[in-house]
Motif scaffolding. Structure first.
Motif, PDB file in Angstrom:
ATOM      1  N   CYS A 194       0.858  -1.179   0.000  1.00 59.64           N
ATOM      2  CA  CYS A 194       0.000   0.000   0.000  1.00 59.64           C
ATOM      3  C   CYS A 194       0.895   1.230   0.000  1.00 59.64           C
ATOM      4  N   SER A 195       0.295   2.393  -0.124  1.00 59.50           N
ATOM      5  CA  SER A 195       1.086   3.618  -0.083  1.00 59.50           C
ATOM      6  C   SER A 195       1.479   3.919   1.370  1.00 59.50           C
ATOM      7  N   PRO A 196       2.595   4.599   1.592  1.00 57.84           N
ATOM      8  CA  PRO A 196       2.982   4.956   2.972  1.00 57.84           C
ATOM      9  C   PRO A 196       1.906   5.765   3.688  1.00 57.84           C
TER      10      PRO A 196
ATOM     11  N   ALA B  14      -3.362   1.245  -5.528  1.00 58.23           N
ATOM     12  CA  ALA B  14      -2.655   1.218  -4.243  1.00 58.23           C
ATOM     13  C   ALA B  14      -1.732   2.426  -4.110  1.00 58.23           C
ATOM     14  N   VAL B  15      -1.031   2.770  -5.176  1.00 59.83           N
ATOM     15  CA  VAL B  15      -0.176   3.965  -5.159  1.00 59.83           C
ATOM     16  C   VAL B  15      -1.000   5.209  -4.858  1.00 59.83           C
ATOM     17  N   GLU B  16      -2.218   5.259  -5.386  1.00 58.92           N
ATOM     18  CA  GLU B  16      -3.103   6.415  -5.200  1.00 58.92           C
ATOM     19  C   GLU B  16      -3.885   6.355  -3.881  1.00 58.92           C
TER      20      GLU B  16
ATOM     21  N   GLY C 186       9.649   4.365  -3.009  1.00 56.71           N
ATOM     22  CA  GLY C 186       8.867   4.859  -1.880  1.00 56.71           C
ATOM     23  C   GLY C 186       7.411   5.103  -2.193  1.00 56.71           C
ATOM     24  N   ARG C 187       6.960   4.700  -3.385  1.00 55.52           N
ATOM     25  CA  ARG C 187       5.544   4.895  -3.716  1.00 55.52           C
ATOM     26  C   ARG C 187       4.669   3.851  -3.028  1.00 55.52           C
ATOM     27  N   LEU C 188       5.259   2.691  -2.759  1.00 58.15           N
ATOM     28  CA  LEU C 188       4.552   1.628  -2.057  1.00 58.15           C
ATOM     29  C   LEU C 188       5.450   1.090  -0.941  1.00 58.15           C
TER      30      LEU C 188
END
Length: 294
Positions: free
Chosen positions: A169-171, A228-230, A249-251
């Motif tokens: 998932c995204s941070p 997931a990035v969004e 670092g996008r996911l």
């Protein structure tokens, strides 16, 4: 007298056409990389073979005869088509049409396109992204990267590599929902795809009694990972496809629990068709790229 069936060497015909085009033996020699006397000798031999005069020589002045003009015009057209055919043959030998899944093309191959071009400048690579198994002959495809448990028996296959599957998932999404343990996913949106490794299998591996209700099903892995990035939810990410996003670092992968994928990546091509050097170069490059990620 020359025989009516004598065929002049193709080289002498090329030399004559060049000399007629320039109106000069010296200029023809410069274009062809031979001496002026070499051009003169080739033309004289051609005239002797044909039994006709192709040039009128008056001192240093050179004039093409009417017969020579007709022959030069026909040769110019024939040689032009010949060199064009040679160029096409060279180009076709360097063209490689490679099929792969849209998700692999977008999330793994596209970021490496520049590296491929730099290392293989002579190859004209054409990617066709498709979810169906292509018909190599009917669709004009030379080779493919297939994602399957094993390749079909009618294909030459090289195993490129395997992968694992785990939640990503995204941070921001992880921080917002405070996802620190598998049970925390019960309050997350679970993005679903169509790979064999699904959420129920992952929750069983994580030791959870029952999985939460599934979320939206997007089908294509590229779309799932972009969601997931969004910050739209948590996806089960295939390690090949998420490696670049994690490195950038996008996911993130919030849990160190993964499933071994039942499918592997294979480089496949039809049996019985000798591969060109370009196809072999593409295969070797792909194998190196998969080896480098291990």
């Amino acid at each position: 007298m020359p025989s009516a069936h004598s065929r002049p060497p193709l080289r002498s015909l090329q030399v004559f056409e060049t000399a007629a085009r320039h109106g000069s033996f010296t200029a023809a020699g410069e274009e062809l990389g031979i001496t002026q006397s070499g051009v003169s000798r080739q033309v004289s031999d051609l005239e002797a073979t044909l039994g006709v005069a192709l040039f009128v020589r008056k001192g240093a002045r050179l004039t093409v005869t009417p017969t020579g003009e007709r022959l030069a015009g026909q040769l110019s057209d024939a040689l032009s088509r010949t060199w064009s055919a040679v160029a096409d043959a060279r180009r076709s030998d360097q063209v490689v049409t490679l099929s792969m899944l849209p998700s692999v093309a977008a999330r793994w191959f596209a970021p490496r396109l520049g590296t491929f071009l730099a290392e293989n400048p002579g190859i004209d690579l054409r990617i066709t992204a498709s979810r169906h198994l292509v018909d190599f002959a009917a669709e004009g495809v030379d080779a493919a990267i297939r994602y399957s448990p094993s390749p079909a028996h009618d294909l030459e296959a090289l195993k490129l590599g395997t992968e694992t599957v785990r939640p990503v998932c995204s941070p921001d999404y992880q921080r917002t929902l405070d996802l620190n343990a598998p049970d925390d996913l019960y309050r997350a949106t679970l993005l679903c795809g169509d790979i064999p490794e699904d959420w129920p299998a992952w929750f069983r591996a994580a030791g959870c009694e029952s999985p939460p209700p599934p979320g939206p099903r997007l089908g294509d892995d590229g779309a799932i990972l972009q969601a997931a990035v969004e910050r739209q939810g948590v996806a089960l990410g295939r390690s090949l496809l998420v490696a670049d996003d994690i490195a950038a670092g996008r996911l993130i992968a919030p849990f160190d629990i993964s499933l071994e994928a039942s499918h592997a990546y294979w480089f496949v091509q039809p049996k019985g068709i000798p591969p060109t050097l370009a196809i072999e170069s593409v295969k070797a490059w792909l194998a190196d790229q998969f080896t480098a990620r291990d």
